[in-house]
Each structure stands twice: as C-alpha cells, then as structure tokens.
Design a protein around this motif. Sequence first.
Motif, PDB file in Angstrom:
ATOM      1  N   TYR A 155      82.628  10.725  16.079  1.00  0.00           N
ATOM      2  CA  TYR A 155      81.485  11.621  16.179  1.00  0.00           C
ATOM      3  C   TYR A 155      81.390  12.285  17.554  1.00  0.00           C
ATOM      4  O   TYR A 155      81.641  11.637  18.588  1.00  0.00           O
ATOM      5  CB  TYR A 155      80.185  10.851  15.935  1.00  0.00           C
ATOM      6  CG  TYR A 155      79.982  10.432  14.502  1.00  0.00           C
ATOM      7  CD1 TYR A 155      80.685   9.363  13.968  1.00  0.00           C
ATOM      8  CD2 TYR A 155      79.085  11.108  13.690  1.00  0.00           C
ATOM      9  CE1 TYR A 155      80.511   8.984  12.656  1.00  0.00           C
ATOM     10  CE2 TYR A 155      78.890  10.730  12.370  1.00  0.00           C
ATOM     11  CZ  TYR A 155      79.607   9.669  11.865  1.00  0.00           C
ATOM     12  OH  TYR A 155      79.425   9.296  10.568  1.00  0.00           O
ATOM     13  N   GLU A 198      72.328  20.637  13.442  1.00  0.00           N
ATOM     14  CA  GLU A 198      73.644  20.314  12.915  1.00  0.00           C
ATOM     15  C   GLU A 198      73.962  18.820  12.984  1.00  0.00           C
ATOM     16  O   GLU A 198      74.905  18.356  12.349  1.00  0.00           O
ATOM     17  CB  GLU A 198      74.722  21.075  13.683  1.00  0.00           C
ATOM     18  CG  GLU A 198      74.632  22.592  13.546  1.00  0.00           C
ATOM     19  CD  GLU A 198      74.945  23.067  12.137  1.00  0.00           C
ATOM     20  OE1 GLU A 198      74.253  23.980  11.654  1.00  0.00           O
ATOM     21  OE2 GLU A 198      75.871  22.498  11.527  1.00  0.00           O
ATOM     22  N   TYR A 199      73.188  18.085  13.760  1.00  0.00           N
ATOM     23  CA  TYR A 199      73.523  16.684  13.994  1.00  0.00           C
ATOM     24  C   TYR A 199      73.072  15.793  12.844  1.00  0.00           C
ATOM     25  O   TYR A 199      72.038  16.035  12.219  1.00  0.00           O
ATOM     26  CB  TYR A 199      72.934  16.225  15.329  1.00  0.00           C
ATOM     27  CG  TYR A 199      73.801  16.672  16.480  1.00  0.00           C
ATOM     28  CD1 TYR A 199      73.861  18.025  16.849  1.00  0.00           C
ATOM     29  CD2 TYR A 199      74.603  15.779  17.177  1.00  0.00           C
ATOM     30  CE1 TYR A 199      74.692  18.446  17.877  1.00  0.00           C
ATOM     31  CE2 TYR A 199      75.422  16.192  18.216  1.00  0.00           C
ATOM     32  CZ  TYR A 199      75.457  17.530  18.547  1.00  0.00           C
ATOM     33  OH  TYR A 199      76.289  17.941  19.564  1.00  0.00           O
ATOM     34  N   ASP A 200      73.870  14.740  12.616  1.00  0.00           N
ATOM     35  CA  ASP A 200      73.643  13.872  11.455  1.00  0.00           C
ATOM     36  C   ASP A 200      72.653  12.739  11.736  1.00  0.00           C
ATOM     37  O   ASP A 200      71.847  12.386  10.873  1.00  0.00           O
ATOM     38  CB  ASP A 200      74.979  13.254  11.016  1.00  0.00           C
ATOM     39  CG  ASP A 200      76.005  14.300  10.651  1.00  0.00           C
ATOM     40  OD1 ASP A 200      77.127  14.260  11.196  1.00  0.00           O
ATOM     41  OD2 ASP A 200      75.691  15.165   9.813  1.00  0.00           O
ATOM     42  N   TYR A 201      72.755  12.159  12.899  1.00  0.00           N
ATOM     43  CA  TYR A 201      71.923  10.996  13.226  1.00  0.00           C
ATOM     44  C   TYR A 201      71.258  11.212  14.580  1.00  0.00           C
ATOM     45  O   TYR A 201      71.849  11.809  15.481  1.00  0.00           O
ATOM     46  CB  TYR A 201      72.770   9.710  13.282  1.00  0.00           C
ATOM     47  CG  TYR A 201      73.598   9.452  12.057  1.00  0.00           C
ATOM     48  CD1 TYR A 201      74.983   9.341  12.152  1.00  0.00           C
ATOM     49  CD2 TYR A 201      73.007   9.314  10.812  1.00  0.00           C
ATOM     50  CE1 TYR A 201      75.759   9.103  11.035  1.00  0.00           C
ATOM     51  CE2 TYR A 201      73.774   9.078   9.687  1.00  0.00           C
ATOM     52  CZ  TYR A 201      75.144   8.973   9.802  1.00  0.00           C
ATOM     53  OH  TYR A 201      75.907   8.734   8.688  1.00  0.00           O
ATOM     54  N   TRP A 202      70.063  10.656  14.711  1.00  0.00           N
ATOM     55  CA  TRP A 202      69.274  10.769  15.941  1.00  0.00           C
ATOM     56  C   TRP A 202      68.718   9.413  16.347  1.00  0.00           C
ATOM     57  O   TRP A 202      68.368   8.590  15.490  1.00  0.00           O
ATOM     58  CB  TRP A 202      68.108  11.731  15.735  1.00  0.00           C
ATOM     59  CG  TRP A 202      68.533  13.156  15.678  1.00  0.00           C
ATOM     60  CD1 TRP A 202      68.988  13.836  14.587  1.00  0.00           C
ATOM     61  CD2 TRP A 202      68.560  14.086  16.761  1.00  0.00           C
ATOM     62  NE1 TRP A 202      69.290  15.125  14.919  1.00  0.00           N
ATOM     63  CE2 TRP A 202      69.039  15.311  16.254  1.00  0.00           C
ATOM     64  CE3 TRP A 202      68.218  14.007  18.111  1.00  0.00           C
ATOM     65  CZ2 TRP A 202      69.183  16.449  17.046  1.00  0.00           C
ATOM     66  CZ3 TRP A 202      68.358  15.131  18.905  1.00  0.00           C
ATOM     67  CH2 TRP A 202      68.836  16.329  18.367  1.00  0.00           C
ATOM     68  N   LEU A 258      77.210  13.764  15.613  1.00  0.00           N
ATOM     69  CA  LEU A 258      77.694  14.785  14.686  1.00  0.00           C
ATOM     70  C   LEU A 258      79.116  14.430  14.291  1.00  0.00           C
ATOM     71  O   LEU A 258      79.999  14.342  15.151  1.00  0.00           O
ATOM     72  CB  LEU A 258      77.650  16.148  15.370  1.00  0.00           C
ATOM     73  CG  LEU A 258      78.368  17.300  14.673  1.00  0.00           C
ATOM     74  CD1 LEU A 258      77.722  17.616  13.341  1.00  0.00           C
ATOM     75  CD2 LEU A 258      78.384  18.541  15.564  1.00  0.00           C
ATOM     76  N   PHE A 259      79.356  14.243  12.987  1.00  0.00           N
ATOM     77  CA  PHE A 259      80.683  13.858  12.532  1.00  0.00           C
ATOM     78  C   PHE A 259      81.667  15.008  12.740  1.00  0.00           C
ATOM     79  O   PHE A 259      81.393  16.148  12.356  1.00  0.00           O
ATOM     80  CB  PHE A 259      80.655  13.475  11.057  1.00  0.00           C
ATOM     81  CG  PHE A 259      81.983  12.997  10.544  1.00  0.00           C
ATOM     82  CD1 PHE A 259      82.799  13.825   9.798  1.00  0.00           C
ATOM     83  CD2 PHE A 259      82.428  11.723  10.851  1.00  0.00           C
ATOM     84  CE1 PHE A 259      84.022  13.386   9.339  1.00  0.00           C
ATOM     85  CE2 PHE A 259      83.660  11.272  10.396  1.00  0.00           C
ATOM     86  CZ  PHE A 259      84.456  12.111   9.638  1.00  0.00           C
TER      87      PHE A 259
END
Length: 124
Positions: free
Chosen positions: A32, A110-114, A99-100
């Motif tokens: 990521y 755009e980011y997947d995890y926070w 972000l993968f």
Amino acid sequence: QVQLVESGGGLVQPGGSLRVSCAASGFTLGYYVIGWFRQAPGKEREGVSCISSSDGSTYYADSVKGRFTISRDNAKNTVYLQMDSLKPEDTAVYYCAALFGPLIVVVPDEYDYWGQGTQVTVSS
C-alpha cells in the motif's frame, strides 16, 4: 480486522520536533501507498506526505518540504512521519491512510483505509 492506528502526537513548542507513527494491522502494509493527511479546524483535509509501496518514492506538500520526513518499516508494518522545525500552522489532526497499489495519489477520497487521527499542537 483492518486497522490503522496513529500515535505520537502532542503539544510542542515552535521549532520543536515530533514523530508520529502509523501502525497497520489486518493487512500487509508493504502493498500500500501510505499517506499522511492533516486537517485543521475550519479547513479541508490536505495531503502532507506520501510514500510509495514499490520504490520508496515520496511526496511532500510545499509547506512541509525540508522539515518533514516520511519513512516506512514494512517488517514492523509501520510508517513514520518525522516533523522538525514545527510551526504553529502545522497544528492539526494528523491522519494516516492506506491506498492499495504502487502509485502515489494525494486525493483523500482515493484511499482505502484511514486511522482515527492524532492531534498535533504547536504552540508556545
């Protein structure tokens, strides 16, 4: 369970330093891009620094270039943001995000995890 946990925030005087950490669990951080974002009261979330998952390339916002350094330790599943010569305008909640993929993107959506964020306050 996928999780990002920030730590290391706090109160520091102008000109001081802090290192914030972002520890990942539930997924392999090495795949990521990791970005650090910040949000001050009444302002939009802004990208501060990012590091690629592939070649270690980095991005820094103009406002922090030469003062902040991002690094990653994939063995520890952790990314760091070393912040030096801190200014009052650096005061904000700092978030890390994952972000993968290999390419750096500085768009929060755009980011997947926070993570949940950590408060950094620069004040005398």
